[in-house]
Design a protein around this motif. Structure first.
Motif, PDB file in Angstrom:
ATOM      1  N   ILE A 161       0.399  -0.635   0.311  1.00 27.51           N
ATOM      2  CA  ILE A 161       1.561   0.261   0.366  1.00 27.51           C
ATOM      3  C   ILE A 161       1.514   1.025   1.685  1.00 27.51           C
ATOM      4  O   ILE A 161       0.477   1.593   2.035  1.00 27.51           O
ATOM      5  CB  ILE A 161       1.531   1.234  -0.824  1.00 27.51           C
ATOM      6  N   PRO A 162       2.624   1.031   2.435  1.00 29.27           N
ATOM      7  CA  PRO A 162       2.611   1.667   3.753  1.00 29.27           C
ATOM      8  C   PRO A 162       2.141   3.123   3.688  1.00 29.27           C
ATOM      9  O   PRO A 162       2.562   3.874   2.802  1.00 29.27           O
ATOM     10  CB  PRO A 162       4.082   1.606   4.176  1.00 29.27           C
ATOM     11  N   THR A 163       1.253   3.486   4.602  1.00 30.19           N
ATOM     12  CA  THR A 163       0.690   4.833   4.609  1.00 30.19           C
ATOM     13  C   THR A 163       1.778   5.883   4.752  1.00 30.19           C
ATOM     14  O   THR A 163       1.663   6.981   4.219  1.00 30.19           O
ATOM     15  CB  THR A 163      -0.290   4.979   5.778  1.00 30.19           C
ATOM     16  N   VAL A 164       2.854   5.509   5.466  1.00 34.24           N
ATOM     17  CA  VAL A 164       3.904   6.496   5.741  1.00 34.24           C
ATOM     18  C   VAL A 164       4.547   7.007   4.451  1.00 34.24           C
ATOM     19  O   VAL A 164       4.914   8.169   4.332  1.00 34.24           O
ATOM     20  CB  VAL A 164       4.954   5.901   6.716  1.00 34.24           C
ATOM     21  N   LEU A 165       4.618   6.116   3.419  1.00 36.16           N
ATOM     22  CA  LEU A 165       5.166   6.541   2.133  1.00 36.16           C
ATOM     23  C   LEU A 165       4.312   7.642   1.522  1.00 36.16           C
ATOM     24  O   LEU A 165       4.802   8.643   1.025  1.00 36.16           O
ATOM     25  CB  LEU A 165       5.220   5.349   1.176  1.00 36.16           C
TER      26      LEU A 165
END
Lengths: 296, 325
Positions: B208-212
């Protein structure tokens, strides 16, 4: 998303203070997750301690030089079972390596986009987690029944069938990591595809492919269920006759651990310690060689 | 660009291979070998199904549909039924999920969200090593270490407590509190499937993208809220796939269960009572079996094949997309 906006609103109204309920939920989660990890580690620790406490007493020179004793008699070792296990896993890995590497090569190099490759990749994944006892039943019908006897060959084939999907999977994954530019460079020199694969792609992925083979070895070394119906056991000294039953560590451990004789039980513990130590060492080596994200 | 690469690498462009005419046959041979090896995987799976069907057919013909619904298992009178083993298999696997899933998800969340960076690798490796321990060792641990403790500190007090109570009393009363039984098998299976589910779930959460995650933390979410509202919805499908994969393992696990399930052919409502599973019964009786008993065991294998393969196929369909990397 709806809830995150309400959360944002709450946080804005009371800056710097987290509502009690949220804090409790968060604390609970942290404690539960840490607790789960501790339990996991404790179980592994408990198994290792048990093996060492029970098994280390049996580690005498006789363990490695004497064959298994008869029921109720004293002394003896597990030399025949150790040798048998080495031979059976050896046969298994020798059959599985070429098949697995070639099949993995097909999936990664020749069949990338094809429907057949997708199907085989899928079935290989299914075979990877298939119950090993079913593989035992298959080899029993395929080899033991027609040949009329339990045999070392049948045991080796059963182990090979378990090892193949592991090798296929890792080989394909590793070959896919090799950049396409390397293949192009090889092809640009006028090398035919097979040469490019053998001397460029395989070489670039060799560490990963070897890791897959080690992982497969670790997987089959402790397999018991498929050997029960194929190699079975042989309490006499290893006869080098692969056409008959062959002693091996897992089946020996199974039979001796459940036997009523203390001497046999002691040998089972020593064998269990030996085999677990070997397998853990193999998997640690494999995991250190390979990059962690591809280790499965 | 990839299309061009492939066509060059595969030798579809004539000029690339035409120069080296002598090695053409070697090239074809290599290609055929790899093709054959891949087909072998398909053949083995078909062979497994074929051989077990062939072996089990006489039992299915003899008992018909009654094989599934009968709880008899009598060697003397040659009456065989699969019910006890099927229920034992499903019950122990269900208990394994009930215990194992929360623990493995907890471990996955700990490893991705809470664990300090330096400890991440060794902790993950410790958990994954649990997967490498052979199943027979879990069996010995279960029988010689866990079962006595379980009998003494849980089974006997609980049995005394619930004796005579309706429903709870039937479910938890142990006639012979020896520590072995369906529940013990469920616990051992839970320990065995935890590393698998945990490591797949961890990979899913890592993807899952870290930015989320960062944006959720940025608006003031606690870890619990990040897990609940960001991570779980993102990874739900693949985590269900991982759980199914664990279920597949639990259904087919043989040696560990054979040690701790008690191997009794008795239909009991209590999860503390000994029973047997399909795999444990095959492991126990196969070598001494003959004639119709052998066919009945093969037929049990057939049922196991169908159950596990349906579960595994669903699992692989759910995890396939993410695991392709």
């Amino acid at each position: 998303m709806v809830s995150s906006s309400t959360i944002a609103a709450t946080a804005q109204r009371r800056p710097g203070r987290v509502r009690q309920g949220r804090r409790v939920a968060d604390r609970t989660l942290r404690i539960a997750c840490t607790g789960a990890t501790v339990v996991g580690a404790l179980v592994l620790g408990s198994i290792l301690v048990m093996l060492i406490v029970q098994g280390v007493r049996g580690f005498t020179p006789a363990l490695f030089t004497n064959p298994t004793p008869g029921p109720g008699s004293e002394g003896g070792g597990i030399a025949n079972a150790i040798l048998g296990s080495v031979v059976l896993t050896g046969i298994g890995i020798l059959i599985a390596t070429p098949v697995g590497v070639m099949a993995g090569t097909f999936l990664a190099e020749y069949g990338r986009g094809s429907k057949l490759a997708a199907l085989i990749r899928f079935l290989n994944d299914v075979l990877l987690s298939a119950p090993s006892i079913l593989i035992g039943l298959f080899v029993y019908t395929l080899m033991v029944r027609p040949m009329g006897t339990y045999s070392g060959w049948a045991g080796g084939v059963a182990l090979a069938i378990i090892a193949v999907p592991v090798i296929v999977r890792t080989t394909e994954d590793m070959l896919r990591l090799v950049p396409g530019t390397l293949r192009e460079a090889g092809a640009a020199l006028g090398a035919p595809p097979s040469t490019v694969i053998m001397s460029v792609t395989w070489r670039a992925a060799s560490a990963g492919i070897v890791t897959g083979i080690i992982l497969a070895l670790a997987r089959i070394a402790g397999e018991t269920a498929p050997l029960l119906f194929t190699a079975l056991n042989n309490n006499s000294w290893f006869s080098a006759n692969l056409m008959g039953g062959v002693a091996n560590l897992p089946v020996m451990i199974y039979q001796f651990a459940l036997s009523p004789y203390p001497n046999w039980q002691g040998l089972a513990w020593a064998g269990a310690l030996l085999i677990t130590a070997t397998i853990l060492a193999l998997s640690i080596i494999a995991r250190l060689v390979i990059k962690p994200q591809i280790s499965r | 660009m990839p299309a061009l690469t492939e066509s060059i690498a595969l030798g579809r462009t004539r000029s690339a291979t035409a120069r080296k005419a002598p090695s053409r046959s070697l090239d074809t041979l290599f290609r055929t070998c790899s093709y054959g090896a891949a087909l072998l995987v398909l053949l083995v799976l078909a062979g497994i199904l074929g051989s077990i069907l062939y072996g089990g057919w006489p039992a299915f013909r003899e008992f018909g549909f009654g094989f599934l619904t009968s709880s008899a298992w009598n060697v003397g009178t040659e009456q065989y039924g699969a019910l006890v083993a099927v229920i034992g298999t499903v019950a122990s696997a269900f208990l394994a999920l009930l215990i194992g899933v929360p623990v493995s998800l907890g471990i996955a969340v700990y490893l991705t969200q809470l664990c300090p960076g330096w400890a991440r690798k060794p902790v993950a490796m410790t958990i994954e090593l649990l997967a490498a321990v052979p199943s027979i060792i879990y069996g010995m641990w279960g029988l010689f270490v866990f079962a006595p403790l379980f009998a003494r500190y849980i089974q006997i007090p609980v049995s005394n407590l619930v004796e005579g109570m309706p429903i709870v009393g039937t479910l938890f009363y142990a006639r012979v509190p020896s520590g072995v039984g369906v529940f013990t098998a469920g616990i051992i299976l839970a320990i065995m499937i935890v590393p698998f589910i945990a490591s797949i779930a961890r990979d899913m959460l890592d993807q899952i993208p870290t930015v989320l995650r960062e944006s959720a933390y940025g608006i003031g979410c606690t870890t619990w809220e990040v897990v609940r509202h960001v991570l779980v919805p993102q990874a739900a499908v693949s985590i269900i796939g991982a759980i199914m994969l664990g279920l597949g393992r639990a259904l087919g696990e043989t040696m560990a269960v054979t040690f701790v399930v008690g191997n009794a052919n008795r239909l009991s409502a209590s999860i503390f009572d000994p029973s047997s599973t399909i795999a444990s019964r095959i492991a126990n009786e196969f070598n001494e079996a003959d004639g119709l008993q052998l066919n009945a065991l093969m037929a049990l294998g057939c049922i196991l094949f169908v159950i596990t393969f349906v579960v595994l196929i669903i699992a692989r369909l759910l995890t396939r997309r993410v695991q392709a990397a």
